[in-house]
Design an enzyme around this catalytic site. Structure first.
Site, PDB file in Angstrom:
ATOM      1  N   LYS A  10      15.986 -17.368  28.015  1.00 33.07           N
ATOM      2  CA  LYS A  10      16.632 -16.554  26.985  1.00 33.07           C
ATOM      3  C   LYS A  10      15.858 -15.913  26.031  1.00 33.07           C
ATOM      4  CE  LYS A  10      21.274 -18.687  27.136  1.00 33.07           C
ATOM      5  NZ  LYS A  10      22.372 -18.944  26.383  1.00 33.07           N
ATOM      6  N   MET A  13      10.328 -12.741  26.339  1.00 34.13           N
ATOM      7  CA  MET A  13       9.553 -12.740  27.303  1.00 34.13           C
ATOM      8  C   MET A  13      10.134 -13.149  28.724  1.00 34.13           C
ATOM      9  SD  MET A  13       6.487 -11.041  26.981  1.00 34.13           S
ATOM     10  CE  MET A  13       5.610 -11.772  28.278  1.00 34.13           C
ATOM     11  N   GLY A  96       2.454 -18.876  29.701  1.00 34.81           N
ATOM     12  CA  GLY A  96       2.505 -17.897  29.111  1.00 34.81           C
ATOM     13  C   GLY A  96       2.505 -18.244  27.463  1.00 34.81           C
ATOM     14  N   HIS A 152       1.087  -8.859  15.398  1.00 31.69           N
ATOM     15  CA  HIS A 152       2.274  -9.047  16.145  1.00 31.69           C
ATOM     16  C   HIS A 152       3.520  -8.855  15.250  1.00 31.69           C
ATOM     17  CE1 HIS A 152      -0.756 -11.024  18.706  1.00 31.69           C
ATOM     18  NE2 HIS A 152       0.172 -10.765  19.572  1.00 31.69           N
ATOM     19  N   LYS A 156       6.961 -13.834  15.418  1.00 32.32           N
ATOM     20  CA  LYS A 156       5.842 -14.729  16.217  1.00 32.32           C
ATOM     21  C   LYS A 156       5.788 -16.076  15.436  1.00 32.32           C
ATOM     22  CE  LYS A 156       1.184 -14.684  18.315  1.00 32.32           C
ATOM     23  NZ  LYS A 156       2.046 -15.332  19.580  1.00 32.32           N
ATOM     24  N   GLY A 162      -2.733 -16.856  20.472  1.00 34.44           N
ATOM     25  CA  GLY A 162      -3.515 -17.471  21.525  1.00 34.44           C
ATOM     26  C   GLY A 162      -4.606 -16.591  22.002  1.00 34.44           C
TER      27      GLY A 162
END
Length: 262
Positions: A10, A13, A96, A152, A156, A162
Site C-alpha cells: 500500500k 514503492m 528495499g 528526499h 521520509k 540508507g
C-alpha cells in the site's frame, strides 16, 4: 515463473513493485502483505480489480511453499522481522526498506548461511545511485575530504538515508578516518555541520517536491569534484527491483548492494 510476495503493497514503492511484478512476463504475484490491510483480496482495490491475489495481514496466513521471493518496501520498524521470517521459511528476500542496523544485517546473514539461502538488501535500487556509490568510492582514493548531501521528500521517516550511509561506508573502505574542517570549529546552532561518519559529514534535506537525490562533494587544494544522482520518479527504481528478483536465485548468501547482482 518467479513467484513473488510484496510486503508493504500500500506504500508508494510497494504499489509500484506490485504493478511491476504483475506486468513482468517472468514473475507471478502470489500474495501481498500488510498488517494494517482490511482487504482479503487484492481485487478489492480498484486499480487491481482484475487480479485474484490474497492479501495477508499476519505471517500465519502466508503459504511460503508457494513463494520464491519476498519484496519488502515496508517501514524500518518491520523490516528486520519481515526479513527474518522470509529467510526462515525459505523465501529469498529482496529488501528495499532501510533501517536495519549493522548487527541485524550480520544476524540475518548468519541465518541465510545456516538456511543455505540467498537474498539481497539494497540501500537503493536506482542504477544511477548504485553507480554514484561506485564512482564515489573510486574518487575517495584521491580526494579523502568529502561530505555527503542527500535530499528526499518530506514524508521520509529515516535520516540520513540508507543510500547516504551506504555511500559513506563504501568511501570509508578506501579512506582513513580523520577530522575534516577547522579542529577548533564550534557549531553556533547544534547540528549545523551534519551527522558524522568517520569524519565525513552527512547532511539530510527533507522537502516536498523532492523524490531521492544525492550529492557527494570532494575538496582538495585548488579543486573540487561533485558527483550527483537524481531520481525524479519512483518508477526509476523498478528496473533495479526487477533485476534483483530475476537474479537473486543465483545468490548463495544475503548480499548487501544491488551492484552484487549486476
Amino acid at each position: 515463473m518467479v513467484k513473488v510476495i510484496v510486503a508493504g503493497f500500500k506504500g508508494s514503492m510497494g504499489n509500484k513493485a506490485t504493478h511491476m511484478v504483475i506486468d513482468h512476463d517472468d514473475f507471478e504475484l502470489v500474495g501481498v502483505f500488510d498488517p494494517t490491510a482490511t482487504e482479503k483480496n487484492l481485487s478489492e482495490i480498484a486499480e487491481f480489480a482484475a487480479y485474484d491475489v490474497p492479501v495477508y495481514q499476519d505471517y500465519e496466513q502466508i503459504n511460503t511453499d508457494q513463494a520464491d521471493v519476498w519484496i519488502d518496501f515496508t517501514v524500518p520498524q518491520a523490516v528486520y522481522t519481515n526479513t527474518k521470517f522470509a529467510l526462515e521459511h525459505g523465501v529469498r528476500p529482496v529488501i528495499g526498506t532501510t533501517g536495519l542496523t549493522d548487527d541485524q544485517v550480520v544476524e540475518l546473514q548468519q541465518i541465510a548461511k545456516e538456511r543455505k539461502i540467498g537474498g539481497l538488501i539494497a540501500p537503493n535500487f536506482g542504477l544511477s545511485a548504485v553507480l554514484l556509490m561506485q564512482f564515489a568510492q573510486q574518487a575517495a582514493k584521491y580526494f579523502p575530504n568529502v561530505e555527503i548531501i542527500e535530499m528526499h521528500h518530506d514524508n521520509k521517516l529515516d535520516a540520513p538515508s540508507g543510500t547516504a550511509v551506504a555511500t559513506a561506508k563504501k568511501i570509508a573502505e578506501v579512506r582513513e578516518a580523520h577530522h575534516q574542517g577547522n579542529p577548533d570549529e564550534k557549531e553556533t546552532l547544534a547540528g549545523a555541520r551534519g551527522a558524522d561518519y568517520e569524519g565525513m559529514k552527512i547532511h539530510s534535506v527533507r522537502l516536498p517536491g523532492y523524490v531521492a537525490h544525492e550529492q557527494v562533494l570532494f575538496g582538495a587544494l585548488g579543486e573540487a569534484l561533485t558527483i550527483r544522482q537524481d531520481s525524479f520518479d519512483r518508477s526509476s527504481f523498478m528496473s533495479g527491483v526487477a533485476v534483483a528478483v530475476a537474479k537473486v536465485g543465483t545468490a548463495q548468501e544475503l548480499l548487501v548492494g544491488l551492484e552484487n547482482l549486476l
